[in-house]
Design a protein around this motif. Structure first.
Motif, PDB file in Angstrom:
ATOM      1  N   ILE A  91       0.862  -1.183   0.000  1.00 60.59           N
ATOM      2  CA  ILE A  91       0.000   0.000   0.000  1.00 60.59           C
ATOM      3  C   ILE A  91       0.899   1.233   0.000  1.00 60.59           C
ATOM      4  CG2 ILE A  91      -0.195  -0.027   2.541  1.00 60.59           C
ATOM      5  CD1 ILE A  91      -2.989   1.202   2.216  1.00 60.59           C
ATOM      6  N   CYS A  92       0.524   2.227  -0.796  1.00 55.30           N
ATOM      7  CA  CYS A  92       1.315   3.449  -0.948  1.00 55.30           C
ATOM      8  C   CYS A  92       0.585   4.597  -0.255  1.00 55.30           C
ATOM      9  CB  CYS A  92       1.515   3.756  -2.430  1.00 55.30           C
ATOM     10  SG  CYS A  92       2.420   5.286  -2.748  1.00 55.30           S
ATOM     11  N   CYS A  93       1.219   5.167   0.769  1.00 54.98           N
ATOM     12  CA  CYS A  93       0.633   6.283   1.516  1.00 54.98           C
ATOM     13  C   CYS A  93       1.579   7.481   1.441  1.00 54.98           C
ATOM     14  CB  CYS A  93       0.390   5.910   2.972  1.00 54.98           C
ATOM     15  SG  CYS A  93      -0.900   4.670   3.220  1.00 54.98           S
ATOM     16  N   ALA A  94       1.134   8.525   0.728  1.00 53.01           N
ATOM     17  CA  ALA A  94       1.916   9.767   0.614  1.00 53.01           C
ATOM     18  C   ALA A  94       3.348   9.490   0.169  1.00 53.01           C
ATOM     19  CB  ALA A  94       1.890  10.541   1.922  1.00 53.01           C
ATOM     20  N   GLY A  95       3.504   8.568  -0.791  1.00 60.25           N
ATOM     21  CA  GLY A  95       4.833   8.279  -1.342  1.00 60.25           C
ATOM     22  C   GLY A  95       5.632   7.268  -0.554  1.00 60.25           C
ATOM     23  N   ASN A  99       3.944  -2.781   3.610  1.00 61.15           N
ATOM     24  CA  ASN A  99       3.322  -4.068   3.330  1.00 61.15           C
ATOM     25  C   ASN A  99       1.827  -3.981   3.619  1.00 61.15           C
ATOM     26  OD1 ASN A  99       5.780  -5.284   2.633  1.00 61.15           O
ATOM     27  ND2 ASN A  99       6.202  -5.865   4.764  1.00 61.15           N
ATOM     28  N   ARG A 100       1.022  -4.581   2.738  1.00 62.68           N
ATOM     29  CA  ARG A 100      -0.417  -4.526   2.922  1.00 62.68           C
ATOM     30  C   ARG A 100      -0.842  -5.523   3.993  1.00 62.68           C
ATOM     31  NH1 ARG A 100      -4.731  -2.469   0.570  1.00 62.68           N
ATOM     32  NH2 ARG A 100      -3.526  -1.561  -1.127  1.00 62.68           N
ATOM     33  N   LYS A 104      -6.346  -2.889   6.613  1.00 60.82           N
ATOM     34  CA  LYS A 104      -5.694  -1.580   6.682  1.00 60.82           C
ATOM     35  C   LYS A 104      -5.546  -1.024   5.259  1.00 60.82           C
ATOM     36  CE  LYS A 104      -3.102  -2.582  10.926  1.00 60.82           C
ATOM     37  NZ  LYS A 104      -3.864  -1.658  11.782  1.00 60.82           N
ATOM     38  N   ASN A 105      -6.631  -0.480   4.746  1.00 55.13           N
ATOM     39  CA  ASN A 105      -6.641   0.020   3.374  1.00 55.13           C
ATOM     40  C   ASN A 105      -6.814   1.537   3.293  1.00 55.13           C
ATOM     41  OD1 ASN A 105      -9.219   0.019   4.324  1.00 55.13           O
ATOM     42  ND2 ASN A 105     -10.155  -0.897   2.506  1.00 55.13           N
ATOM     43  N   LEU A 106      -6.645   2.228   4.439  1.00 55.00           N
ATOM     44  CA  LEU A 106      -6.725   3.685   4.469  1.00 55.00           C
ATOM     45  C   LEU A 106      -5.363   4.265   4.820  1.00 55.00           C
ATOM     46  CD1 LEU A 106     -10.078   4.151   6.442  1.00 55.00           C
ATOM     47  CD2 LEU A 106      -9.763   4.187   3.960  1.00 55.00           C
ATOM     48  N   CYS A 107      -5.153   5.516   4.436  1.00 57.23           N
ATOM     49  CA  CYS A 107      -3.886   6.190   4.726  1.00 57.23           C
ATOM     50  C   CYS A 107      -4.130   7.383   5.640  1.00 57.23           C
ATOM     51  CB  CYS A 107      -3.216   6.679   3.436  1.00 57.23           C
ATOM     52  SG  CYS A 107      -2.569   5.349   2.382  1.00 57.23           S
ATOM     53  N   CYS A 108      -3.270   7.565   6.623  1.00 56.40           N
ATOM     54  CA  CYS A 108      -3.243   8.771   7.451  1.00 56.40           C
ATOM     55  C   CYS A 108      -1.827   9.313   7.340  1.00 56.40           C
ATOM     56  CB  CYS A 108      -3.602   8.455   8.898  1.00 56.40           C
ATOM     57  SG  CYS A 108      -3.694   9.928   9.957  1.00 56.40           S
ATOM     58  N   GLY A 109      -1.616  10.266   6.456  1.00 61.44           N
ATOM     59  CA  GLY A 109      -0.255  10.691   6.143  1.00 61.44           C
ATOM     60  C   GLY A 109       0.467   9.550   5.464  1.00 61.44           C
ATOM     61  N   THR A 110       1.577   9.114   6.029  1.00 64.31           N
ATOM     62  CA  THR A 110       2.355   8.006   5.450  1.00 64.31           C
ATOM     63  C   THR A 110       2.043   6.676   6.121  1.00 64.31           C
ATOM     64  OG1 THR A 110       4.185   8.450   6.982  1.00 64.31           O
ATOM     65  CG2 THR A 110       4.243   9.557   4.833  1.00 64.31           C
ATOM     66  N   THR A 111       1.056   6.662   7.055  1.00 62.21           N
ATOM     67  CA  THR A 111       0.775   5.467   7.840  1.00 62.21           C
ATOM     68  C   THR A 111      -0.521   4.812   7.387  1.00 62.21           C
ATOM     69  OG1 THR A 111       1.841   6.513   9.742  1.00 62.21           O
ATOM     70  CG2 THR A 111       0.513   4.560  10.175  1.00 62.21           C
ATOM     71  N   PRO A 112      -0.500   3.492   7.065  1.00 69.42           N
ATOM     72  CA  PRO A 112      -1.747   2.793   6.723  1.00 69.42           C
ATOM     73  C   PRO A 112      -2.517   2.409   7.990  1.00 69.42           C
ATOM     74  CG  PRO A 112       0.130   1.321   6.465  1.00 69.42           C
ATOM     75  CD  PRO A 112       0.691   2.650   6.847  1.00 69.42           C
TER      76      PRO A 112
END
Length: 418
Positions: A91-95, A99-100, A104-112
Motif C-alpha cells: 500500500i502506498c501512503c503519501a509516497g 506491506n499490505r 488496513k486500506n486507508l492512509c493517514c499521512g504516510t501510515t496505513p
C-alpha cells in the motif's frame, strides 16, 4: 530515444534528461508532463502534480502519486514515488510504501490504518493512539476530548465552566469582554470598537467603524464630531462625507456640490434620485452651497436628543418597491422606541412604511436594520441610521442613552431642558 527497461517482470519506459518544456514527440506519441512522451495505445502517463514531470508506463501498471492521463483502474503494478509496486501486496501512503495488512486500506499521512481499528484516530494526516473512546478531531485537526477540553482556534484548553472562546484564548463573559479575539476586563457598560474596548456613553472617545479616537487628544467635544467610515471628520464645514451601502468617501466641501450616494457631483450638471446620478439636460443655476441630500449617519453620530428623546422606529427592511415617485417599504421585527423613558413597543409584523418622495430618500438594502423617525408635526418619515454593523441594535441604543436614563422615580434630565 526511450529505452525499455525490465524490472521484476514489469516493463516501463524511462526517458532521458527531463526538459523544462513540453518535448518534441515522435509521430503517434503525446507529451507526458515535462520532458517525456508516451504512446497512448500501448502506454499510460503518470504526471507528478507538484513538479509536472511525467513518466510513461506499460498498460498493466498504474500511478500512486501521479495523475493518470486516462481512466484509472487497478493494475498488477503501480508506482509509489519512484518505486514500482504491486497493490495486491503493498500500500502506498503519501509516497511511502508499506506491506499490505488485511483491513488496513486507508492512509493517514504516510501510515496505513483500517476504519475498524480501535484506539486510533486520524487528525490532520497524523495518526493518534487514544486510550479511551470519545476523542474527536477539532476543525483545525487537533485531538481533543469534548467532555474535558474546549477548542479555541488552533489551541486546546481544559474545559473551565463559564469560560468561552475569545480568539485562541478563553474568557469569562461575566467579568471580561471579547473584542475581535482580544479580551479585556469588563468595567461598566463597555462595548467593542475593533479590538479595543470603550464606554459608548463617554464623551471622551469615539468609535468610527472599528477605529477608536481619543477626543481629548483631538481637543474636540463629542457632539461636534462625526465619522466618515473609519475616519474622524474635521470640525466645521471643510469636509463632506458621502455614503452608499458599504462605502463612505470624504471630499473637500465645494460650493454647488452635493452628495449622491458615495459620489460628490456638481449639482448644476447632475441631479440625484435615491443615490443614482442623472445628467441635467440644461445646466442648473447653482451659485450657493446646496443643501445635502439625506445621509444615513452612524449610530454614534446621532444627537442624543434625536436618538434618546425622540420616538424612533427600529426594524429590518425586508423588501422595497417603487411606484411613481413613492417608495413602499416592508419592515419586520419593528419596534417603536423612546429610549430616554425606557419605553418600547413591538409593531405588527410585517410593518409597512410609505415614503412620498422616493428620490429624496437614501438607498436601502433588504436585510439591513435601520432607525427611522417621523418629523414632528409632519407626515414626513426619514431614515437616520443604518444598524447593519451592530449585532444588537437595541442594546447599542440603550448603551448610548444610558447616561440620560435615571432610576425609577427620577425624571430624565433633557440636555436642552432648564
Amino acid at each position: 530515444m526511450q529505452a525499455a527497461v525490465h524490472h521484476q517482470g514489469l516493463m516501463f519506459f524511462r526517458t532521458g534528461a527531463i526538459a523544462q518544456k513540453s518535448p518534441n514527440c515522435m509521430p503517434g506519441e503525446k507529451p507526458c508532463g515535462l520532458g517525456a512522451c508516451f504512446n497512448p495505445t500501448t502506454e499510460r502517463c503518470c504526471v507528478n502534480p507538484s513538479s509536472h514531470q511525467g513518466q510513461s508506463y506499460s498498460h498493466d501498471q498504474a500511478c500512486c502519486d501521479g495523475t493518470l492521463s486516462h481512466t484509472p483502474h487497478l493494475y498488477n503494478g503501480a508506482s509509489c514515488g519512484s518505486q514500482v509496486y504491486n497493490p495486491n501486496f503493498n500500500i502506498c501512503c503519501a509516497g511511502k510504501l508499506s506491506n499490505r495488512v488485511p483491513g488496513k486500506n486507508l492512509c493517514c499521512g504516510t501510515t496505513p490504518y483500517g476504519v475498524e481499528d480501535r484506539g486510533v484516530l486520524c487528525c490532520n494526516q497524523t495518526l493518534h493512539r487514544v486510550v479511551e473512546d470519545g476523542y474527536q478531531c477539532s476543525p483545525g485537526g487537533h485531538l481533543y476530548l469534548p467532555s474535558r477540553d474546549m477548542v479555541c482556534g488552533s489551541r486546546v484548553h481544559l474545559n473551565d465552566p463559564g469560560k468561552h472562546c475569545c480568539g485562541e484564548d478563553t474568557y469569562d463573559p461575566q467579568y471580561e469582554i471579547c473584542c475581535n479575539g482580544h479580551k479585556h476586563n469588563r468595567l461598566g457598560k463597555m462595548s467593542c470598537c475593533g479590538r479595543k474596548v470603550y464606554n459608548p456613553s463617554s464623551r471622551q472617545r469615539k468609535c468610527c467603524a472599528g477605529t477608536l479616537y481619543d477626543l481629548q487628544v483631538q481637543g474636540r467635544p463629542t457632539e461636534d464630531t462625526q465619522c466618515c467610515g473609519s475616519v474622524l471628520m474635521e470640525a466645521g464645514s471643510t469636509q463632506t462625507c458621502c455614503s452608499a451601502p458599504g462605502l463612505d468617501l470624504l471630499y473637500p466641501t465645494q460650493p454647488g456640490f452635493t452628495c449622491c450616494g458615495h459620489r460628490y457631483p456638481n449639482a448644476s450638471q447632475w441631479s440625484c434620485c435615491a443615490g443614482v446620478l442623472h445628467p441635467r439636460p440644461e445646466p442648473h443655476n447653482t451659485t450657493k452651497n446646496v443643501i445635502p441630500g439625506p445621509r444615513l449617519l452612524p449610530l454614534g453620530d446621532l444627537k442624543t436628543e434625536v436618538l434618546c428623546y425622540t420616538e424612533v422606529l427600529l426594524g429590518t427592511v425586508q423588501s422595497v418597491s417603487v411606484k411613481m415617485n413613492e417608495r413602499s417599504i416592508v419592515m419586520v421585527n419593528a419596534l417603536s422606541l423612546l429610549a430616554s423613558r425606557g419605553h418600547f413597543k413591538a409593531m405588527a409584523s410585517p410593518h409597512y412604511v410609505t415614503l412620498p418622495d422616493h428620490c429624496s430618500s437614501p438607498e436601502l438594502v433588504p436585510g439591513n436594520s435601520y432607525i427611522l423617525m417621523k418629523i414632528p408635526f409632519s407626515d414626513t418619515i426619514r431614515f437616520i441610521s443604518d444598524l447593519s454593523d451592530h449585532s444588537s441594535p437595541f442594546h447599542s441604543i440603550f448603551s448610548i442613552c444610558s447616561t440620560f436614563i435615571y432610576p425609577r422615580g427620577k425624571k430624565a434630565n433633557h440636555p436642552n431642558r432648564k
